[in-house]
Design an enzyme around this catalytic site. Structure first.
Site, PDB file in Angstrom:
ATOM      1  N   HIS A  80       9.057   7.342   8.005  1.00 46.61           N
ATOM      2  CA  HIS A  80       9.622   7.450   6.658  1.00 46.61           C
ATOM      3  C   HIS A  80      11.090   7.820   6.843  1.00 46.61           C
ATOM      4  O   HIS A  80      11.474   8.427   7.859  1.00 46.61           O
ATOM      5  CB  HIS A  80       8.867   8.506   5.842  1.00 46.61           C
ATOM      6  N   CYS A 117       3.782   9.445   0.416  1.00 41.26           N
ATOM      7  CA  CYS A 117       2.402   9.851   0.204  1.00 41.26           C
ATOM      8  C   CYS A 117       2.333  10.858  -0.935  1.00 41.26           C
ATOM      9  O   CYS A 117       3.061  11.849  -0.934  1.00 41.26           O
ATOM     10  CB  CYS A 117       1.846  10.460   1.482  1.00 41.26           C
ATOM     11  N   ASN A 137       9.564   4.943   2.627  1.00 34.48           N
ATOM     12  CA  ASN A 137       9.303   4.461   3.987  1.00 34.48           C
ATOM     13  C   ASN A 137      10.584   3.838   4.528  1.00 34.48           C
ATOM     14  O   ASN A 137      11.498   3.481   3.786  1.00 34.48           O
ATOM     15  CB  ASN A 137       8.241   3.359   3.950  1.00 34.48           C
ATOM     16  N   ARG A 154       0.839  -1.217   0.000  1.00 31.31           N
ATOM     17  CA  ARG A 154       0.000   0.000   0.000  1.00 31.31           C
ATOM     18  C   ARG A 154       0.875   1.269   0.000  1.00 31.31           C
ATOM     19  O   ARG A 154       0.994   1.948  -1.007  1.00 31.31           O
ATOM     20  CB  ARG A 154      -0.934  -0.028   1.212  1.00 31.31           C
TER      21      ARG A 154
END
Ligand code: HMG
Ligand code: MG
Length: 286
Positions: free
Chosen positions: A207, A238, A247, A13
């Site tokens: 992150h 994002c 990340n 994701r």
């Protein structure tokens, strides 16, 4: 016996939502398969968000449908509202993850509403989670720093975490969305957070934009936080947070926690295989 730590693998994701080139559903499913082979039992597989906002996750139904349930496996999906929750529950899922922010500006940019409005939107999601007996997770984005507002007061992040707990979130992940936090700020927020909520209810989502993520993990460990999010290959970020590079990489996190004496029940060789695959699908050879 070695103490244990839990990794929530968010690569399928958070890792893939920011890729310019959309990864095929088949490659996503192969990545999820490889992560399961590596032993991950907490997997955030996709997000049921607007395909207009995040086209990279438009195949969320196919991805969730293609990820079979298994004993001990918690398939989690990100949902912004009741509609996302209903779609995911119709397929079958073990966890719904709602997401808001400690920063009003980021909430507006990311989910097009205020923090208070987002919490209202989560109420029916929480009711559905309870009705269906699935876990509810909550994210607090920009718990330390916002790309639009700069530093965020720890009190603001804590207030949102508390609101998510009141809503019924079994776990709240405090996120350094743009990877700007340093360990002193993590130390401060986690000290306050464990004063208000049980440490077992808290997770950290770092992150690694500026290379601080592992120091931040250590700061959180110092407050008995044992649940960390990471993404295979250090992919992701994002789309609505400029500067949010990768990340925290799962391989780095697992190696770091193993060195520190934690056991996670994971197979490093298989994690590295999943990492190779994730980097391959990110930059396919033409
Ligand atoms: P909106 O425009 O305010 O709401 O978006 P809307 O109700 O008017 O819906 C807009 C469109 O989305 C409509 O379709 C809806 O039907 C559709 P259109 O008329 O344009 O064809 N829609 C949906 N479609 C599928 N599933 C749904 C859904 N809901 C509405 N559940 C909304 C509000 C929240 C939907 C929108 O802003 C959105 O989807 N945002 C996505 C944000 C996102 O995914 N961001 C990245 C993930 S968060 C993150 O990465 C941070 C995290 O990793 C932690 C950290 O690091 O900080 C978690
Ligand atoms: Mg994130």
């Amino acid at each position: 016996m070695r103490p244990s730590a839990t990794i929530v693998e968010v690569g399928p994701r958070d890792g893939l939502q920011n890729e310019k080139q959309i990864v095929s559903t088949a490659d996503k499913l192969e990545l999820i398969r490889l992560l399961r082979v590596a032993g991950f039992t907490r997997l955030e597989v996709t997000s049921f968000v607007s395909p207009r906002w995040v086209p990279q996750m438009a195949d969320h139904e196919a991805v969730l449908n293609g990820t079979a349930p298994a004993p001990g496996l918690i398939r989690s999906v990100l949902v912004p509202n009741e509609r996302g929750a209903l779609s995911a529950l119709a397929i079958g899922v073990e966890e719904l993850a709602v997401f808001t922010s400690a920063s009003e500006s980021f909430a507006q940019k990311n989910i097009n509403c205020s923090i208070a409005e987002s919490l209202e939107r989560f109420k029916p999601v929480a009711a559905l989670a309870a009705e269906h007996g699935v876990r509810l997770r909550g994210y607090v984005s920009c718990s330390f720093e916002c790309p639009y507002e700069g530093q965020i007061a720890p009190e603001a992040a804590l207030a949102v975490a508390q609101a998510l707990a009141d809503l019924g979130c079994a776990e709240i992940s405090l996120a350094d969305t743009i990877g700007r936090a340093q360990s002193d700020r993590v130390d401060t927020l986690m000290r306050m957070a464990v004063g208000a909520l049980p440490a077992e209810q808290l997770a950290c989502h770092f992150h690694d934009t500026h290379g601080h993520a592992l120091d931040n993990v250590d700061a959180a460990l110092g407050w008995n936080i044992r649940i960390f999010d990471s993404a295979i290959g250090g992919l992701g970020g994002c789309p609505f947070a400029p500067g949010a590079a990768g990340n925290l990489s799962t391989v780095s996190l697992v190696a770091h926690l193993e060195r520190a004496g934690y056991s996670m029940g994971l197979d490093m060789g298989a994690i590295e295989a999943a990492q190779r695959f994730s980097l391959q699908v990110r930059a396919p050879q033409s």
